[in-house]
Design an enzyme around this catalytic site. Sequence first.
Site, PDB file in Angstrom:
ATOM      1  N   GLY A  50      -1.537  -1.263  13.031  1.00  0.00           N
ATOM      2  CA  GLY A  50      -0.056  -0.942  12.427  1.00  0.00           C
ATOM      3  C   GLY A  50      -0.402   0.056  11.074  1.00  0.00           C
ATOM      4  N   GLY A  66      11.340 -10.857  12.325  1.00  0.00           N
ATOM      5  CA  GLY A  66      11.975  -9.644  12.088  1.00  0.00           C
ATOM      6  C   GLY A  66      11.453  -8.236  12.519  1.00  0.00           C
ATOM      7  N   TYR A 103      -2.681  -4.245  10.111  1.00  0.00           N
ATOM      8  CA  TYR A 103      -3.803  -3.345   9.995  1.00  0.00           C
ATOM      9  C   TYR A 103      -4.973  -4.054   9.098  1.00  0.00           C
ATOM     10  CZ  TYR A 103      -0.595  -2.389   6.027  1.00  0.00           C
ATOM     11  OH  TYR A 103      -0.025  -2.694   5.014  1.00  0.00           O
ATOM     12  N   ASP A 157      11.470   2.260  10.473  1.00  0.00           N
ATOM     13  CA  ASP A 157      10.468   1.319  11.131  1.00  0.00           C
ATOM     14  C   ASP A 157      10.209   1.800  12.565  1.00  0.00           C
ATOM     15  OD1 ASP A 157       9.694  -0.149   9.088  1.00  0.00           O
ATOM     16  OD2 ASP A 157      11.147  -1.619   8.894  1.00  0.00           O
ATOM     17  N   LYS A 214      15.298  -6.718   3.865  1.00  0.00           N
ATOM     18  CA  LYS A 214      16.021  -5.608   4.765  1.00  0.00           C
ATOM     19  C   LYS A 214      17.194  -6.079   5.160  1.00  0.00           C
ATOM     20  CE  LYS A 214      11.496  -4.245   6.183  1.00  0.00           C
ATOM     21  NZ  LYS A 214      10.695  -3.574   7.451  1.00  0.00           N
ATOM     22  N   GLY A 269       6.118 -12.452  19.889  1.00  0.00           N
ATOM     23  CA  GLY A 269       6.777 -12.817  18.642  1.00  0.00           C
ATOM     24  C   GLY A 269       8.232 -12.264  18.613  1.00  0.00           C
ATOM     25  N   LEU A 291       0.874  -1.353   0.149  1.00  0.00           N
ATOM     26  CA  LEU A 291      -0.075   0.049  -0.144  1.00  0.00           C
ATOM     27  C   LEU A 291       0.789   1.209   0.200  1.00  0.00           C
ATOM     28  CD1 LEU A 291      -2.906  -0.997   2.640  1.00  0.00           C
ATOM     29  CD2 LEU A 291      -2.720  -0.946   0.077  1.00  0.00           C
ATOM     30  N   SER A 292       2.327   1.176  -0.094  1.00  0.00           N
ATOM     31  CA  SER A 292       2.836   2.297   0.155  1.00  0.00           C
ATOM     32  C   SER A 292       2.930   3.104  -1.107  1.00  0.00           C
ATOM     33  CB  SER A 292       4.550   1.948   0.216  1.00  0.00           C
ATOM     34  OG  SER A 292       4.832   1.384   1.430  1.00  0.00           O
ATOM     35  N   ASN A 311      15.158  -0.558   5.969  1.00  0.00           N
ATOM     36  CA  ASN A 311      14.106  -0.454   5.243  1.00  0.00           C
ATOM     37  C   ASN A 311      14.079   0.850   4.504  1.00  0.00           C
ATOM     38  OD1 ASN A 311      13.566   1.882   7.142  1.00  0.00           O
ATOM     39  ND2 ASN A 311      11.206   1.279   6.777  1.00  0.00           N
TER      40      ASN A 311
END
Length: 299
Positions: free
Chosen positions: A264, A139, A243, A112, A75, A136, A25-26, A96
Amino acid sequence: MTGFTSIRGTTALVGVLGEPVQHSLSPVMQNAALQTMGLDWAFLALPAPAAELAAVVRGLEAMNCRGLNVTIPHKQAVAELCRELSPLAQQLGAVNTLVPIAGGGWHGTNTDVEGFCAPLRRGASNWSGKRAVVLGCGGSARAVVAGLVQLGFNDIQLAGRRPEALAAFLADCQPWAPQLQALPWSSDGLALAGALNQASLVVNTTPVGMASASNPQAAEACPLSDRHLAALQPSCWVYDIIYTPRPTQLLQRAASRGCRSLDGLDMLVEQGAAALRLWSGRNDVPVEVMRQALLEQLP
């Protein structure tokens, strides 16, 4: 207003590298920002197979690309292709954002962490001395832990189901995050429940609860059991870096306990805005325009 109005011979390129990257979605939020800022740039999602990553990065440099975001799975690998790294990128071992250097090459950094921290700074003025539980140890968790350190948390517990992965994560991060502790996520869940009961913030970095077009049923999953959810105090903040959907099952159930929640979407917007500031050298990045462009795109 969700993108550039036209592409001309003068239009410069910015983009995001990944594999796969078509779902990103960037481009939606970045092109909305570029149009608002009056920049003659176009932001594209650029597929980059791992075997071709070095060639793609070199080729984009030769094309005078104005900047790149980097997403999974590149990354770590892209850090080796940078002429220089920011201290934060060196610490995390992950890049990133690539910024072109005058004279050639790329400066690699990581936005990030800033993206993760920004909503928390808006939500509360002081996190210093608080306790956090991170679910979790993949990454994304590395940037989350770095953000918690920046915010001043003095007790960070990392919950993971795989002892080997948990141990490796701690070995990598404890030199710069001495307040980080392992929290085994056992079948009975007693240790996790106790930690959740004392937490000021819980962050989910697992993919549990993330829906997709191919697997919409995944939205019904929640990373915490009913026992774990019952351990949350109403004063606790719960931050799910997922998200899709909005809200996730975790955030819905946490809200029913009285907890305040973050998802997010803001992290995605804020990390993208931080990258655009670096590429453009401008501070007037329209964060709200970016957020609205995403909200119009999401179901």
